[in-house]
Motif scaffolding. Structure first.
Motif, PDB file in Angstrom:
ATOM      1  N   GLY A  90      39.540 -23.657  17.848  1.00 29.15           N
ATOM      2  CA  GLY A  90      39.109 -23.817  16.466  1.00 29.15           C
ATOM      3  C   GLY A  90      40.028 -23.073  15.510  1.00 29.15           C
ATOM      4  N   GLY A  91      39.538 -22.841  14.298  1.00 29.97           N
ATOM      5  CA  GLY A  91      40.340 -22.188  13.271  1.00 29.97           C
ATOM      6  C   GLY A  91      40.202 -20.677  13.292  1.00 29.97           C
ATOM      7  N   TRP A  92      41.324 -19.979  13.205  1.00 29.91           N
ATOM      8  CA  TRP A  92      41.343 -18.514  13.187  1.00 29.91           C
ATOM      9  C   TRP A  92      42.152 -18.041  11.984  1.00 29.91           C
ATOM     10  CZ3 TRP A  92      40.065 -14.927  17.466  1.00 29.91           C
ATOM     11  CH2 TRP A  92      39.301 -15.543  18.456  1.00 29.91           C
ATOM     12  N   VAL A  93      41.986 -16.772  11.647  1.00 30.39           N
ATOM     13  CA  VAL A  93      42.728 -16.173  10.541  1.00 30.39           C
ATOM     14  C   VAL A  93      43.374 -14.884  11.036  1.00 30.39           C
ATOM     15  CG1 VAL A  93      42.542 -15.053   8.298  1.00 30.39           C
ATOM     16  CG2 VAL A  93      41.283 -17.161   8.732  1.00 30.39           C
ATOM     17  N   ALA A  94      44.634 -14.682  10.669  1.00 30.14           N
ATOM     18  CA  ALA A  94      45.336 -13.442  11.004  1.00 30.14           C
ATOM     19  C   ALA A  94      45.474 -12.598   9.749  1.00 30.14           C
ATOM     20  CB  ALA A  94      46.708 -13.742  11.590  1.00 30.14           C
ATOM     21  N   GLY A 151      49.041 -14.482   0.381  1.00 34.61           N
ATOM     22  CA  GLY A 151      48.332 -15.552   1.061  1.00 34.61           C
ATOM     23  C   GLY A 151      46.826 -15.503   1.004  1.00 34.61           C
ATOM     24  N   HIS A 152      46.249 -14.560   0.228  1.00 34.14           N
ATOM     25  CA  HIS A 152      44.795 -14.419   0.257  1.00 34.14           C
ATOM     26  C   HIS A 152      44.078 -15.564  -0.445  1.00 34.14           C
ATOM     27  CE1 HIS A 152      45.935 -12.699  -3.638  1.00 34.14           C
ATOM     28  NE2 HIS A 152      44.704 -12.946  -4.041  1.00 34.14           N
ATOM     29  N   GLU A 153      44.777 -16.257  -1.357  1.00 32.74           N
ATOM     30  CA  GLU A 153      44.089 -17.300  -2.124  1.00 32.74           C
ATOM     31  C   GLU A 153      43.672 -18.484  -1.248  1.00 32.74           C
ATOM     32  OE1 GLU A 153      47.066 -16.161  -2.825  1.00 32.74           O
ATOM     33  OE2 GLU A 153      47.020 -15.184  -4.798  1.00 32.74           O
ATOM     34  N   GLU A 154      44.518 -18.851  -0.254  1.00 34.34           N
ATOM     35  CA  GLU A 154      44.225 -20.041   0.549  1.00 34.34           C
ATOM     36  C   GLU A 154      43.828 -19.699   1.979  1.00 34.34           C
ATOM     37  OE1 GLU A 154      48.530 -18.996   0.628  1.00 34.34           O
ATOM     38  OE2 GLU A 154      47.132 -19.461  -0.972  1.00 34.34           O
ATOM     39  N   ALA A 155      43.337 -18.495   2.213  1.00 30.71           N
ATOM     40  CA  ALA A 155      43.019 -18.076   3.582  1.00 30.71           C
ATOM     41  C   ALA A 155      41.814 -18.819   4.148  1.00 30.71           C
ATOM     42  CB  ALA A 155      42.764 -16.574   3.626  1.00 30.71           C
ATOM     43  N   GLY A 156      40.860 -19.203   3.309  1.00 33.02           N
ATOM     44  CA  GLY A 156      39.729 -19.993   3.781  1.00 33.02           C
ATOM     45  C   GLY A 156      38.529 -19.181   4.185  1.00 33.02           C
ATOM     46  N   VAL A 161      47.478 -12.547   4.726  1.00 31.68           N
ATOM     47  CA  VAL A 161      46.337 -13.274   5.278  1.00 31.68           C
ATOM     48  C   VAL A 161      46.767 -14.723   5.476  1.00 31.68           C
ATOM     49  CG1 VAL A 161      43.879 -13.741   5.053  1.00 31.68           C
ATOM     50  CG2 VAL A 161      44.882 -11.798   3.845  1.00 31.68           C
ATOM     51  N   THR A 162      46.766 -15.191   6.733  1.00 31.89           N
ATOM     52  CA  THR A 162      47.232 -16.554   7.008  1.00 31.89           C
ATOM     53  C   THR A 162      46.344 -17.223   8.047  1.00 31.89           C
ATOM     54  OG1 THR A 162      48.750 -15.713   8.699  1.00 31.89           O
ATOM     55  CG2 THR A 162      49.646 -16.052   6.497  1.00 31.89           C
ATOM     56  N   PRO A 163      46.117 -18.536   7.918  1.00 33.97           N
ATOM     57  CA  PRO A 163      45.427 -19.276   8.988  1.00 33.97           C
ATOM     58  C   PRO A 163      46.314 -19.317  10.236  1.00 33.97           C
ATOM     59  CG  PRO A 163      45.487 -20.522   6.927  1.00 33.97           C
ATOM     60  CD  PRO A 163      46.430 -19.385   6.773  1.00 33.97           C
ATOM     61  N   LEU A 222      32.229 -16.443   4.858  1.00 31.74           N
ATOM     62  CA  LEU A 222      32.870 -15.533   3.913  1.00 31.74           C
ATOM     63  C   LEU A 222      34.225 -16.068   3.497  1.00 31.74           C
ATOM     64  CD1 LEU A 222      32.323 -12.168   5.833  1.00 31.74           C
ATOM     65  CD2 LEU A 222      30.998 -12.970   3.879  1.00 31.74           C
ATOM     66  N   GLU A 223      34.546 -15.921   2.214  1.00 36.78           N
ATOM     67  CA  GLU A 223      35.911 -16.145   1.759  1.00 36.78           C
ATOM     68  C   GLU A 223      36.716 -14.910   2.156  1.00 36.78           C
ATOM     69  OE1 GLU A 223      37.605 -18.466   0.405  1.00 36.78           O
ATOM     70  OE2 GLU A 223      36.152 -19.968  -0.280  1.00 36.78           O
ATOM     71  N   ILE A 224      37.533 -15.039   3.194  1.00 35.57           N
ATOM     72  CA  ILE A 224      38.209 -13.870   3.732  1.00 35.57           C
ATOM     73  C   ILE A 224      39.270 -13.325   2.778  1.00 35.57           C
ATOM     74  CG2 ILE A 224      39.951 -15.216   4.971  1.00 35.57           C
ATOM     75  CD1 ILE A 224      38.242 -11.964   6.172  1.00 35.57           C
ATOM     76  N   GLY A 225      39.868 -14.201   1.946  1.00 36.74           N
ATOM     77  CA  GLY A 225      40.892 -13.744   1.008  1.00 36.74           C
ATOM     78  C   GLY A 225      40.386 -12.698   0.022  1.00 36.74           C
ATOM     79  N   PRO A 226      39.321 -13.001  -0.754  1.00 32.55           N
ATOM     80  CA  PRO A 226      38.789 -11.993  -1.675  1.00 32.55           C
ATOM     81  C   PRO A 226      38.308 -10.730  -0.974  1.00 32.55           C
ATOM     82  CG  PRO A 226      37.983 -14.179  -2.252  1.00 32.55           C
ATOM     83  CD  PRO A 226      38.694 -14.324  -0.949  1.00 32.55           C
ATOM     84  N   LEU A 227      37.752 -10.873   0.247  1.00 26.79           N
ATOM     85  CA  LEU A 227      37.311  -9.687   0.987  1.00 26.79           C
ATOM     86  C   LEU A 227      38.493  -8.783   1.300  1.00 26.79           C
ATOM     87  CD1 LEU A 227      34.734  -9.515   3.834  1.00 26.79           C
ATOM     88  CD2 LEU A 227      36.947  -8.451   4.160  1.00 26.79           C
ATOM     89  N   VAL A 228      39.589  -9.358   1.787  1.00 22.50           N
ATOM     90  CA  VAL A 228      40.776  -8.562   2.108  1.00 22.50           C
ATOM     91  C   VAL A 228      41.365  -7.941   0.852  1.00 22.50           C
ATOM     92  CG1 VAL A 228      43.144  -8.695   2.982  1.00 22.50           C
ATOM     93  CG2 VAL A 228      41.301  -9.853   4.206  1.00 22.50           C
TER      94      VAL A 228
END
Length: 380
Positions: free
Chosen positions: A320-324, A265-270, A304-306, A236-242
């Motif tokens: 691994g990679g996480w998102v806050a 920060g939602h555009e580059e959240a990943g 939204v930040t990595p 999922l693209e977490i940025g658009p979801l948030v």
């Protein structure tokens, strides 16, 4: 005589060499022990039989917020009593009578924070006591560590168990009640619309229908709470979801006048791996909670930040990679008691609230192997 003297001299040289070797080994062991004690994460404090501080490692000073190494030779009680009375009592008991403390808990208050410690004491003894022929206490040592992270994890595990139990109960009750309630509502509504109904009967009918609808909404929330299970994992693209969930909360009818939501920060959240419906519901509930708690004209900030492994909160190990996802408001804040209970099912401070919104958030985040943290003061 010459042969005897030579033999004795030879044995003395061997003994001297052995003594020097033993002394060298002893120094080596002392250095190793000192290195271990200075680098160990547990605090270690040693006092003599009269309660005078003999030794403290750097970790003890860091945990207690005191320069203990500079206080060696002073009374342990005068040094530690204000910071940790529990530690003082355990050391005095060990030093005075040799009573060991095992796996006890105490508290430390450093001024900036109060936290629990796990505590053990041990004693060393010397030769026969002249009074009773027994052995006397030579020194007492306390070994302690900060257990606040462990206590928090234990609390999270207990909360998870409570949530699972309430989930099963909620699902059962909702299914058992919802169908009969719909039948009651329909029957009463037909009675109220009858041409033979009096004005009083119509008024009572409206009351019953209105309360039935309220119960139906509550039961729907029960079912939503029970259905928070990850059923479909996808990238999922977490940025658009948030952003979508936040904008939906920002237009809710219960929004105070002028409250706006800013998303950073939602555009580059990943990408994240998760269930879109479950995560959307969690973010929506959190943002709505912040919007409803805000005063008129205030701003709710959603970030939204990595998150890298080195940036993990205390007590959390990230691989691994996480998102806050951070949601901040400027409402009245939360007391310590409310923060402790806010994720419990059916606990609410809102008039007419069901107390299930944040419980849904907790279950949704945990089902994605995530964590929920709360920070609050008088400003939100």
């Amino acid at each position: 005589v010459a042969l005897s003297s030579g033999y004795i001299a030879s044995r003395l040289r061997e003994a001297r060499a052995g003594h020097e070797k033993l002394a060298t080994e002893l120094v080596k062991v002392r250095l190793q022990a000192e290195d271990i004690l200075r680098n160990i994460r547990s605090g270690i404090v040693t006092v003599d039989a009269t309660g005078v501080l003999l030794y403290a490692n750097p970790a003890a000073g860091a945990l207690l917020g005191i320069d203990l190494e500079g206080r060696v030779g002073q009374s342990m009680r005068s040094v530690l009593e204000q910071v940790s009375p529990d530690l003082v009592v355990a050391l005095e008991r060990a030093a005075a009578s040799g009573v060991r403390t095992t796996r006890a808990e105490g508290r430390v208050s450093t001024g900036s924070r109060v936290f629990p410690i796990g505590l053990n004491t041990t004693v060393t003894t010397y030769g026969p006591n002249s009074a009773d022929g027994g052995t006397g206490v030579g020194s007492a040592t306390a070994i302690f560590q900060d257990i606040s992270d462990q206590k928090r994890l234990d609390s999270l595990h207990r909360r998870t168990e409570r949530l699972e139990a309430v989930t099963e109960l909620s699902a059962s009750l909702a299914h058992e009640i919802k169908n009969p309630l719909a039948s009651i509502r329909s029957a009463v509504e037909q009675i109220g619309h009858s041409r033979h109904a009096t004005p009083d009967e119509r008024t009572l009918t409206e009351l019953i229908v209105r309360e039935s609808d309220r119960l139906s909404r509550l039961l729907s929330e029960f079912l939503d709470f029970a259905r928070v299970r990850v059923s479909r994992i996808q990238a999922l693209e977490i940025g658009p979801l948030v952003r979508g969930a936040s904008m939906l909360a920002a237009t809710h009818p219960d929004r105070p006048d002028g409250v706006r939501v800013r998303i950073d920060g939602h555009e580059e959240a990943g990408l994240v791996a998760g269930d879109e419906d479950v995560l959307h519901r969690a973010v929506f509930n959190l943002v709505l909670n912040a919007v409803q708690a805000s005063p008129a004209g205030a701003e709710v900030v959603v970030e939204v930040t990595p998150v890298a492994a080195a940036e993990a909160p205390p007590g959390v190990r990230l691989a691994g990679g996480w998102v806050a996802i951070r949601i901040a408001d400027r409402g009245p804040g939360l007391s310590a008691d409310v923060r402790h209970r806010m994720f419990d099912p059916f606990f609410t401070t809102k008039p007419g609230g069901s107390g299930l919104g944040l419980a849904v958030v907790h279950r949704a985040v945990e089902s994605h192997s995530g964590f929920v943290f709360v920070d609050s003061d008088e400003e939100g």
